[in-house]
Enzyme design. Sequence first.
Site, short mmCIF file in Angstrom:
data_model
loop_
_atom_site.label_atom_id
_atom_site.label_comp_id
_atom_site.label_asym_id
_atom_site.label_seq_id
_atom_site.Cartn_x
_atom_site.Cartn_y
_atom_site.Cartn_z
N GLU A 123 0.82 -1.21 0.00
CA GLU A 123 0.00 0.00 0.00
C GLU A 123 0.86 1.26 0.00
O GLU A 123 0.54 2.24 -0.68
CB GLU A 123 -0.96 0.02 1.20
CG GLU A 123 -1.99 -1.11 1.23
CD GLU A 123 -3.07 -0.99 0.15
OE1 GLU A 123 -3.11 0.01 -0.57
OE2 GLU A 123 -3.88 -1.94 0.04
N ARG A 127 0.37 3.66 -3.27
CA ARG A 127 -0.30 4.94 -3.04
C ARG A 127 0.71 6.08 -2.85
O ARG A 127 0.63 7.10 -3.52
CB ARG A 127 -1.22 4.86 -1.82
CG ARG A 127 -2.27 3.79 -1.99
CD ARG A 127 -3.38 3.92 -0.98
NE ARG A 127 -4.07 2.64 -0.84
CZ ARG A 127 -5.32 2.48 -0.43
NH1 ARG A 127 -6.03 3.52 -0.09
NH2 ARG A 127 -5.86 1.29 -0.33
N ASP A 256 -4.30 -10.17 -8.52
CA ASP A 256 -4.58 -9.15 -9.54
C ASP A 256 -3.42 -8.33 -10.12
O ASP A 256 -3.02 -8.51 -11.28
CB ASP A 256 -5.69 -8.21 -9.05
CG ASP A 256 -5.50 -7.64 -7.64
OD1 ASP A 256 -4.43 -7.86 -7.06
OD2 ASP A 256 -6.42 -6.97 -7.13
N GLU A 390 -12.20 -0.46 -10.36
CA GLU A 390 -11.78 -1.41 -11.41
C GLU A 390 -12.69 -1.44 -12.63
O GLU A 390 -12.22 -1.63 -13.76
CB GLU A 390 -11.65 -2.82 -10.82
CG GLU A 390 -10.49 -3.00 -9.85
CD GLU A 390 -10.74 -2.41 -8.47
OE1 GLU A 390 -11.91 -2.14 -8.13
OE2 GLU A 390 -9.76 -2.21 -7.72
N THR A 476 -0.91 0.62 -10.32
CA THR A 476 -2.19 -0.01 -9.97
C THR A 476 -3.08 0.90 -9.14
O THR A 476 -4.25 0.58 -8.89
CB THR A 476 -1.96 -1.37 -9.28
OG1 THR A 476 -3.18 -2.10 -9.29
CG2 THR A 476 -1.47 -1.21 -7.86
C1 DMJ Z 1 -6.46 0.06 -5.12
O1 DMJ Z 1 -5.74 0.42 -4.00
C2 DMJ Z 1 -5.60 -0.56 -6.17
O2 DMJ Z 1 -6.26 -0.50 -7.38
C3 DMJ Z 1 -5.20 -1.98 -5.86
O3 DMJ Z 1 -4.48 -2.57 -6.91
C4 DMJ Z 1 -6.43 -2.80 -5.61
N1 DMJ Z 1 -7.40 -2.19 -4.77
C5 DMJ Z 1 -7.61 -0.79 -4.68
C6 DMJ Z 1 -8.90 -0.28 -5.28
O4 DMJ Z 1 -9.96 -1.12 -5.30
#
Ligand code: DMJ
Length: 493
Positions: A123, A127, A256, A390, A476
Site C-alpha cells: 500500500e 499509493r 490481480d 476497477e 495499480t
Molecule cells: C487500489 O488500491 C488498487 O487498485 C489496488 O491494486 C487494488 N485495490 C484498490 C482499489 O480497489
Amino acid sequence: WCVCIGTCTNMLLCSPQGKVNVLKLKFRKLSVLLSTFIQFSFLQMMKFAWDNYKQYALGKNELRPLTKNGHIGNMFGGLRGATVVDALDTLYIMELEEEFQEAKKWVEKSFDLNVNGEASLFEVNIRYIGGLLAAYYLTGEEVFKSKALELGEKLLPAFNTPTGIPRGVINLGSGMSWSWGWASAGSSILAEFGTLHLEFLHLSELSGNPVFAEKVMNIRKVLNRVEKPQGLYPNFLSPVTGNWVQHHVSIGGLGDSFYEYLIKSWLMSDKKDSEAKKMYDDALEAIEKHLVKKSAGGLTYIAEWRGGILDHKMGHLACFSGGMIALGAEHAGQERKQHYMDLATEITNTCHESYARSDTKLGPEAFRFDAGTEAMATRLSERYYILRPEVVESYMYMWRLTHDPKYRQWGWEVVKALEKHCRVEAGFSGIRDVYTTTPTHDNMQQSFFLAETLKYLYLLFCEDDVLSLDDWVFNTEAHPLPVNHTNFKASVQ
Ligand code: DMJ
C-alpha cells in the site's frame, strides 16, 4: 474537449480548465440535459471530495464523510495524508490548480516520513511512492521526488529474507518486517510483492541507485525458478523457501496487480523487457485455459482456482482485467489480437452486468455464477461497494482502444449512481448493499476514489492524448508513470 454521450444528441463542450462551457443549444430540452451533466460532472465531484477531505480530515488518511472527521487506519504505519498523496496527480491533471497547491503545500510542510508503525509494503508503494512519483513526473517539483526516494529507502529492509521476496508488513521506523498474520504460514502475497516493479525501476532511475531495480529483478528470478501448477501462479509464496504455500489462484484479490505489472513493465520499458511480456503471455494463456468460463446466460467470467477446484466467483477487483487484457491485446501477435480483444470486451461486459443488475447500478464486492445466479452477489457479506475503480478503469481502456461509445455511456451511468447513492453531505461514501436503493453508508471516502475512480472517469471523457497510453503507464493506483522514451516533464496540457 468534446463529450459525446449516448447517441450524440447531447453534445457538450468543456474547457480543459475543468469549467464546463455550454454550447449554444437550440433546444431547451438539451440544455436541461446539459445542466444535469454539469451538476453531476466528475470535476465537481473531485472538488467536492477534496474540499471535504481538506475541511474535515486534512492530515489524516481518509475522510469519514458522515461523521465529518478523519480516519487513520492501520495500513500505512505512522504515515499520514494518504488522500493528499493519492489525490495530487488527479488534481493536477484536472487543472484544479488551487486545490493542487493546497495538497502540495501539505506535502512540503506536514508530510512526515520519520514515523514508527506497521505499514503494508504494497500500500505504501502503490499509493505514496506511486503518487509522489507521478506528481514529480507531471510537475517536475523536486519535493515529490525527494520524498519518494526517502520513502523508498525505508522499504528496503523488507527484502532482507532468505529469498529476497519481501515480507508484507514493515515498521518504517525500525525496519523490522514480518508477514501478515492472516497469510498462510508466514507467506508473502503475489499481488503484493508482484506490484513493486514499476515504482522501483523509477526509484533507481531517479536516484541513480540500482538497488531498487535489483530487488524487483530478483523477485522475478524467484518467480521464474519456481514450478507453476499448470502454468498458474498461486497467491501465497514463502519468503524463506521460495515455494508456493497454498494453491489458490485468482486474478482478483491477492493475485490481480501482479499480472497487471507484467504487461505494464513491458510497456514501460518501451517494449524492451521481453521477459515480462513472455511471463504475461504465458500467465494469460494458463488463466484462459483453466479459469475463464462462460455462464449459462452467456456471460464470460474468470473463476478462482483452489487446488484444481473452481470457485465460480469474480471479485470487483478482478474487473480491472478487461482493461489489462485489452491493453495486452494491442500488442499480441496478429492471430491472437482479435481473440484477446474479444475476451476483454466480454469480461468488461460481464462486469458492467454486475452493475446493471443491481438496484443502485453500482457493483457488489463479489458476484457469482452458480445455482442460477449470474453476475450477482449471493452472500450478504459481498453486497457492498466501497467506491472501487476497477470497472471504470476497464471502461477507460476499452474506450481508448475501441472508441465504442457504450463505454462512455456506462461510465456516465456510474457517475449518476455515485451521485445518487454515494454522495453525502460531506463527501462520498461507500455503501453496504448495492441491492437496495436506500443503502446504508459505510462512512468512508477511500483515497483510491480520488486517485483512481475519479481519474479514470475523467480520462474516459478526455481526448486520447491526455496521458496517452503510448507515453504513460498507470500504476495499480492509477498514478501515471512515463514510458522510458518520455521526457520526465512531459506536458499533459
Ligand atoms: C487500489 O488500491 C488498487 O487498485 C489496488 O491494486 C487494488 N485495490 C484498490 C482499489 O480497489
